[in-house]
Write a protein that holds these residues in place. Structure first.
Motif, PDB file in Angstrom:
ATOM      1  N   THR A   1       3.749   7.146   2.647  1.00 16.98           N
ATOM      2  CA  THR A   1       3.760   6.194   3.703  1.00 16.98           C
ATOM      3  C   THR A   1       3.611   4.736   2.815  1.00 16.98           C
ATOM      4  N   THR A   2       4.459   4.096   2.843  1.00 17.24           N
ATOM      5  CA  THR A   2       4.477   2.679   2.203  1.00 17.24           C
ATOM      6  C   THR A   2       4.325   1.578   3.354  1.00 17.24           C
TER       7      THR A   2
ATOM      8  N   VAL B   1      -5.642  12.771   2.615  1.00 18.40           N
ATOM      9  CA  VAL B   1      -4.899  11.657   1.533  1.00 18.40           C
ATOM     10  C   VAL B   1      -5.244  12.247   0.110  1.00 18.40           C
TER      11      VAL B   1
ATOM     12  N   GLN C   1       0.988  -1.093   0.029  1.00 15.64           N
ATOM     13  CA  GLN C   1      -0.016   0.086  -0.059  1.00 15.64           C
ATOM     14  C   GLN C   1       0.765   1.292  -0.004  1.00 15.64           C
TER      15      GLN C   1
ATOM     16  N   GLU D   1      -3.758   7.181  -3.116  1.00 10.67           N
ATOM     17  CA  GLU D   1      -3.668   6.001  -2.472  1.00 10.67           C
ATOM     18  C   GLU D   1      -3.810   4.916  -3.292  1.00 10.67           C
TER      19      GLU D   1
ATOM     20  N   VAL E   1       0.475   5.594   0.237  1.00 10.73           N
ATOM     21  CA  VAL E   1      -0.460   6.623   0.523  1.00 10.73           C
ATOM     22  C   VAL E   1       0.237   7.917   0.587  1.00 10.73           C
TER      23      VAL E   1
ATOM     24  N   SER F   1      -3.353   0.387  -3.700  1.00  7.10           N
ATOM     25  CA  SER F   1      -2.937  -1.036  -3.156  1.00  7.10           C
ATOM     26  C   SER F   1      -2.042  -1.632  -4.346  1.00  7.10           C
TER      27      SER F   1
ATOM     28  N   LYS G   1      -0.017  11.799   1.408  1.00  7.29           N
ATOM     29  CA  LYS G   1      -0.898  13.158   2.213  1.00  7.29           C
ATOM     30  C   LYS G   1      -0.175  14.424   1.965  1.00  7.29           C
TER      31      LYS G   1
END
Lengths: 100, 406
Positions: A84-85, A52, A43, A55, A45, A57, A47
């Motif tokens: 963020t992973t 967010v 995942q 995003e 994301v 998957s 920001k």
């Protein structure tokens, strides 16, 4: 090792973002063949100001070191974008970059 | 070592061969020895221009005056051109222009500075189209980055040890970050050879900036400092770079004892290279993995060739010289390039329908169009020397050759 390279550029109120994540993106099948660890990002994301803006998957179907490009509205030069992973082992990495 | 570029390749090659003989490469392809002699009479053999190597400059950037007030980039060869011993000793300027290495010790490394951020900008404009975002490659051009410089217990970068033992396995990764032992090669390569389509167009500050960006993309640290966007690379810092794979090459071929070192290295092959044992029996499981070695078989064997290979050793019969009209000859020389097919949007000679449409306008009009040009068709096909009568003859030939055959 899942380092990331980020580039964010504002033009008007549109921010264009490019990001590349260092990962072999090896799922079970691939890892077995290559005799490496099963390790892939699941995942991602992004920001901006706590919101967010992106995003996805992901899984081992993606090529090594996946690259993403997207744009969002409402960002300004000098502000930050934060990624963020999360990988299949639950490992979390973050990276920040100033919008230019 | 001398660095070649495509302009000085011919001349450079003979320097490297270590001979004093020197081909100037000034021979226009059609000229004979006698023409050269008469040409040299008209050209001064001492350079008059300043030493200023720039794009397109040959012969060290020196220009030579000709008697008619013009300049030429070539120094004419006055020596005999008979036999093989022709050529001349390169001039000092020529050597200076060709000897442009940037060496690891800093020889030839220019002054200048540029930040990672500026390099990013330049890279995106001038390099990313081929080398990919962040230098990742992927467009069929070499990747310039590959950040994974993790080393094994012997200090060897892991991805360099990749072996394609089985399908799906990765090949060794050889990028600037994992493989290149010296950063000087990078800045030198960029200065002399990139961007591909117009090399040598970057200023010294620009090459520092782009080099900084590529090094940063490879996560190279300089003197323990990570290269962030604001990092400014200059000559002094450049000389402190130690590339991750700097010690990955052996034997050491540098230094005054190089030759002995290399001899000593190869003297103990078994230890230094590892000779392995040749397997002569029961070799099915070479890695002792319990798995048989895969034997590749040709899946689709070519059994015959149609038409079969000829075993006849005669030369093919000589065709009788086909006599072609003057119009056809002129057509071949001036028009065929575009009119042989419709790839260029031209009516293809032989295409009955296309020429039927053209001829409908009446021959007069078509000939005028060919003389004056229209759309993608240049006036007189681009050859001003053709007379109107010749164009008329060619057009008639084209129309004739494109009629329905009965």
């Amino acid at each position: 090792m899942a380092k990331m390279k980020i580039k964010a550029k504002a033009k008007g109120d549109i921010v264009k973002v490019k990001a590349m994540f260092t990962s072999l993106m090896a799922d079970t099948e691939e890892a077995e063949k290559k005799k490496i660890k099963v390790e892939y990002i699941t995942q991602i994301v992004a920001k901006h100001n706590g919101n967010v803006v992106f995003e996805v998957s992901t899984s081992g179907f993606m090529a090594e070191n996946p690259l993403f490009k997207f744009q969002f509205k409402g960002g300004k030069k000098g502000e930050k974008i934060e990624f963020t992973t999360t990988d299949n082992n639950g490992k979390i990495e973050t990276g920040k970059k100033k919008i230019k | 070592m001398f660095k070649f570029d495509h302009k000085s390749m011919l001349v450079g090659a003979s320097v490297v061969a270590g001979t004093a003989l020197f081909l100037t490469g000034c021979l226009p392809s059609s000229s004979s020895a006698s023409e050269i002699k008469s040409a040299s009479a008209k050209v001064s053999t001492t350079g008059v221009g300043p030493y200023d190597p720039k794009m397109g400059a040959l012969d060290g950037g020196v220009t030579y005056s000709r008697e008619n007030g013009q300049y030429t980039a070539y120094r004419y060869n006055e020596q005999s051109t008979k036999g093989v011993d022709h050529g001349r000793v390169p001039t000092a300027n020529e050597l200076k222009a060709w000897d442009m290495d940037i060496m690891p010790d800093g020889t030839g490394l220019p002054e200048g500075e540029g930040s990672v951020e500026d390099g990013d900008e330049l890279y995106e404009e001038q390099c990313a189209a081929c080398h990919g975002e962040f230098g990742a490659g992927g467009h069929g051009y070499p990747a310039l980055s590959g950040g994974n410089q993790e080393k094994d217990e012997n200090g060897v970068i892991k991805t360099l040890k990749n072996q394609r033992l089985e399908p799906g396995m990765d090949a060794p990764k050889r990028t600037v970050g994992t493989y290149w032992p010296q950063a000087s090669t990078l800045i030198w390569y960029i200065r002399d050879a990139m961007p591909y389509a117009h090399p040598k167009s970057l200023t010294n500050n620009e090459i520092y900036a782009i080099t900084a960006y590529i090094l940063a993309a490879n996560e190279i640290e300089i003197d323990g400092v990570e290269m962030d966007d604001e990092y400014v690379l200059n000559r002094e810092k450049f000389l402190k770079i130690k590339m991750p794979n700097a010690d990955g090459f052996y034997p050491n071929i540098d230094g005054p004892t190089a030759i002995e070192d290399i001899r000593a290295f190869f003297a103990d092959r078994a230890k230094n290279i590892g000779s392995g044992t040749r397997c002569m029996t029961d070799c099915k499981d070479p890695g002792m993995t319990g798995k048989e070695a895969t034997v590749m078989k040709i899946g689709y064997e070519i059994k015959d060739v149609v038409p079969a290979y000829s075993m006849v050793r005669d030369l093919p019969p000589e065709l009788e010289d086909k006599v072609i009209s003057k119009a056809e000859k002129l057509y071949n020389e001036n028009c065929k390039l575009c009119h042989a097919s419709d790839n260029m949007g031209a009516p293809a000679v032989g295409d009955v329908d296309a020429w039927y449409e053209v001829a409908k306008q009446g021959n007069e009009k078509v000939i005028i169009n060919a003389i004056e040009g229209m759309g993608g068709m240049p006036p007189k096909g681009g050859n001003e020397d053709l007379t109107n009568t010749e164009i008329k003859k060619i057009v008639e030939f084209m129309i004739d050759s494109s009629k329905k055959k009965h």
